[in-house]
Design an enzyme around this catalytic site. Structure first.
Site, PDB file in Angstrom:
ATOM      1  N   LYS B 102     -59.583 -29.838 -49.259  1.00 31.73           N
ATOM      2  CA  LYS B 102     -58.320 -30.108 -49.957  1.00 31.73           C
ATOM      3  C   LYS B 102     -57.951 -31.592 -49.996  1.00 31.73           C
ATOM      4  O   LYS B 102     -57.288 -32.053 -50.929  1.00 31.73           O
ATOM      5  CB  LYS B 102     -57.184 -29.342 -49.284  1.00 31.73           C
ATOM      6  CG  LYS B 102     -57.353 -27.820 -49.287  1.00 31.73           C
ATOM      7  CD  LYS B 102     -56.973 -27.203 -50.608  1.00 31.73           C
ATOM      8  CE  LYS B 102     -57.061 -25.687 -50.576  1.00 31.73           C
ATOM      9  NZ  LYS B 102     -56.884 -25.080 -51.889  1.00 31.73           N
ATOM     10  N   GLU B 124     -47.203 -26.965 -52.521  1.00 32.86           N
ATOM     11  CA  GLU B 124     -47.155 -25.574 -52.081  1.00 32.86           C
ATOM     12  C   GLU B 124     -48.350 -25.386 -51.163  1.00 32.86           C
ATOM     13  O   GLU B 124     -49.354 -26.087 -51.297  1.00 32.86           O
ATOM     14  CB  GLU B 124     -47.237 -24.628 -53.281  1.00 32.86           C
ATOM     15  CG  GLU B 124     -48.653 -24.302 -53.784  1.00 32.86           C
ATOM     16  CD  GLU B 124     -49.396 -25.498 -54.381  1.00 32.86           C
ATOM     17  OE1 GLU B 124     -48.733 -26.483 -54.766  1.00 32.86           O
ATOM     18  OE2 GLU B 124     -50.642 -25.462 -54.448  1.00 32.86           O
ATOM     19  N   SER B 391     -66.085 -24.614 -47.135  1.00 33.26           N
ATOM     20  CA  SER B 391     -64.897 -25.344 -47.589  1.00 33.26           C
ATOM     21  C   SER B 391     -63.968 -25.824 -46.485  1.00 33.26           C
ATOM     22  O   SER B 391     -63.257 -26.803 -46.658  1.00 33.26           O
ATOM     23  CB  SER B 391     -64.114 -24.484 -48.584  1.00 33.26           C
ATOM     24  OG  SER B 391     -63.723 -23.261 -47.992  1.00 33.26           O
TER      25      SER B 391
END
Ligand SMILES: Cc1ncc(COP(=O)(O)O)c(C=O)c1O
Lengths: 271, 409
Positions: B102, B124, B391
């Site tokens: 991210k 969010e 990830s």
């Protein structure tokens, strides 16, 4: 993009009548099926009796991303009551049984309308006159506008304080029914109404078009309605009415309160 | 390696989206009029910055020295041996600063916010990884930061909530609707529409209105660019399959995008199958959804006959979302990628395998991609290779896993 001919239905007739009498439009918003299924149709009639000229009926949606707390809660209550778009249309049919003149406009989010096959014709047959889609800006609106126009319904466009001049010019070219000017940056029911800014923006917008412009968001009583209406063709009142209904124990009490709230605002507008 | 930051790979045949943000029939910009100006400005700034040498240099330096890129490509030898089929390579996004992919996106967007002169960012978050990554870059650049998080996720990801607070972010629990990621996104949109003048909304996945799906993908594509070069360098060939979990779809788009023109490489996304796709209790719109509009774009969506968005279920908070980025819907429809689903139980089993056999603690989200590998690697021959986007790391999930095991820590 070719211009859409204005539909000569109830919306146009009502604004023409108001203009003739030098009056401003009172547009009211409530959420269909809130706080109970049997509140809505009596509420519509009593708003008209109190002086509303055009009724907006909210289509309950699971993700009302542009609403403030009052209308969010209304959506949740209505869905808990089992509301669907088909039931919203049934309510309009019921309303039309004893009112064939007051324009009714549905307001909501695109996914509701996309989910119903043949929405435009069904809405038209139910007696709906127009549609406001919160999440359908100009660049995405052409298809739906043409579908609605084909059955004689208006897609009401929104203009915001952040809408730049050239974009506003573009939006008015396809405007039909009326234009909805969102008075502030925020969600429905926010408190931060700045009448001076609205006045300035409205005086510009009115040079662009003859389509009536109503101002909504942040108008909650006779005083704010009167202040804004000096610069507009009409005002939209929503969250205040929705809150009033939420606080009413039964449909009769709600109808009485809506009647006097509408009459009060009407008085402010006619002042 | 890791030279190109924002470019697609050399052969430019795949060029999506259109100028108005469409990937075929998917994408677009379905937002309140108030936001269109901010989206136009963001798109214009990004178009300029994309090729701006100064911007690219700043981004590159942060990725290298703050985030720690490039991340390694690692052959999971014991896992490969135990599965007895294709060789499994892990792209180690768990080793990024903050523990997931991210941050590649949040760094890029925070630099854009700085260029726009906006002193505040909002986000969010579901699993909290995007919230942590946003809080991190906000601290690093001195921006005010508010993070919206569903109340249910605040409980199941409490470690990440505290991390965000330590970095000075304000975490706002969202109690409306299903109290998970989609409701956090609604609330973030409401904040943005109110504070659009001084606030940039850092959307955490390849969803939202145009230009977000494109710019989040571009920032995440560093993953695939590195991995493609590493495969060629370390293995001497491209992988046969690239696999990634799909929530909104950012880690998957990030690793897929640089391989899209390599027709011989299969792209597989794995959605959250929850209790099983046939039970309805899942978060797998590409497997069991229909085309709809939510959060600014048209894409596959879990919605009912009345158009109401349905509640989702997944053991992993980061995949617990009823929509999916529009580019995945497009890749599915044109047949360039396929989308499978892994259940909660399958993901948990894969989670345990990676811990035991490789000494790597994966995120529960990531474990869905690993579940596909556990099922499919044995069916492939030993000369085949699978590239997995690992990830994120699973430290944040320890309490959830202990809970499933009936242990109170
Ligand atoms: C480690 C990890 N992987 C995957 C995801 C899912 O998001 P996306 O599909 O955008 O990669 C998340 C989201 O929180 C995450 O934390």
């Amino acid at each position: 993009m070719d211009a859409v001919p204005a539909n000569q239905g109830r919306i146009a007739a009502e604004f023409a009548r108001l203009a003739q009498h030098g009056k401003k439009a009172l547009v009211t918003f409530i959420t269909a099926g809130d706080p109970g299924i049997d509140f809505t149709v009596p509420a519509m009639h009593s708003l008209v009796a109190g002086g509303a000229n055009l009724l907006e009926l909210g289509i309950p949606f699971s993700d009302p991303e542009a609403e403030g707390p009052a209308i969010q809660a209304a959506n949740e209550r209505a869905l808990a009551n089992g509301m669907t778009l088909a039931k919203v249309l049934d309510m309009v049919v019921e309303f039309r049984a004893s009112n064939s003149t007051t324009p009714v406009v549905l307001m909501g989010y695109l996914n509701s309308v996309l989910a119903m096959t043949n929405f435009a014709q069904r809405a038209k047959d139910a007696g709906v006159d127009g549609l406001i889609m919160v999440n359908l800006p100009q660049e995405e609106a052409a298809d739906l506008r043409h579908t609605l126009s084909a059955v004689g319904m208006d897609l009401v466009s929104l203009i915001a304080p952040t809408t730049a001049d050239p974009r506003a010019q573009e939006i008015v070219t396809t405007a039909s029914g009326f234009l909805y000017y969102v008075s502030l940056k925020g969600t429905t029911g926010s408190g931060a109404l700045a009448v001076d800014e609205v006045a300035e923006r409205m005086s510009f917008l009115q040079t662009l078009t003859d389509v009536p412009i109503c101002v909504g968001f942040g108008i909650k009583d006779a005083k704010s309605a009167a202040a804004v209406s000096a610069h507009a063709d009409g005002v939209v009142v929503g969250s205040a009415l929705v809150q009033l209904m939420a606080d009413s124990a039964d449909p009769n009490i709600a109808a009485e309160r809506l009647h006097s709230a509408a009459a009060d605002i009407r008085h402010g507008l006619d002042g | 390696m890791a030279e190109p930051i924002l470019d697609a790979n050399a052969a430019q045949t795949y060029a999506q989206p259109t100028d108005s943000g469409y990937f075929g029939q998917f994408g677009g910009r379905f937002v309140a009029e108030t936001l269109t100006h901010a989206l136009d400005s963001l798109a214009a700034l990004y178009a300029e910055m994309k090729d701006d040498p100064e911007f690219k240099k700043e981004l590159h330096e942060d990725l290298a020295h703050f985030v720690g890129r490039p991340t390694p490509l690692y052959l999971a030898e014991r896992l490969t041996a135990s599965l007895g089929g294709a060789a499994v390579y892990l792209k180690r996004e768990d080793l990024n600063h903050t523990g997931a992919h991210k941050v590649c996106n949040t760094i890029g967007q925070a630099l854009l916010a700085k260029r726009m002169g906006k002193p505040r960012v909002i986000a969010e978050t579901g699993a909290g990884q995007h919230g942590v990554a946003t809080a991190t870059v906000a601290a690093r650049l001195g921006l005010a930061c508010d993070v919206y998080m569903g109340e249910e996720d605040v409980h199941r990801q409490s470690l990440n909530v505290y991390r965000m607070k330590l970095m000075g972010a304000n975490v706002i629990p969202v109690t409306s609707g299903s109290k998970t990621l989609k409701d956090a996104m609604n609330e973030a949109m409401r904040d943005w529409v109110t504070n659009v003048d001084d606030t940039h909304y850092i959307i955490g996945t390849v969803a939202g209105p145009h230009p977000y799906p494109m710019l989040v993908r571009d920032f995440a594509s560093i993953i695939g660019q590195e991995a493609r070069a590493q495969m060629l360098q370390q293995v001497g060939k491209l992988p046969d399959v690239v696999v990634a979990c799909v929530g909104g779809g950012s880690n998957a788009m990030g690793i897929f995008h640089p391989f899209i023109n390599d027709a011989e490489v299969d792209l597989v996304g794995v959605e959250a199958g929850g209790h099983g796709v046939s039970t309805g209790a899942h978060a797998a719109p590409l497997n069991d959804g229909k085309v709809g509009v939510l959060h600014g774009n048209r894409s596959y969506l879990m919605s009912d006959d009345d158009g109401q968005v349905m509640e989702t279920h997944s053991v992993s908070a980061g995949l617990d979302y009823p929509g999916v980025g529009p580019e995945h819907s497009y890749l599915k429809d044109i047949g360039r990628a396929t989308y499978a689903a892994a259940t909660d139980d399958e993901a948990m089993e894969a989670f345990r395998m990676l811990n035991r056999q490789e000494g790597i603690l994966p995120a529960l989200e990531t474990s869905h991609a690993l579940a596909w590998v556990v099922e499919n690697a044995p069916k492939m021959s030993a000369d085949k290779t699978i590239l997995v986007n690992l990830s994120g790391r699973g430290d944040k999930d320890i309490l959830t896993v202990a809970d499933i095991d009936g242990i109170t820590l």
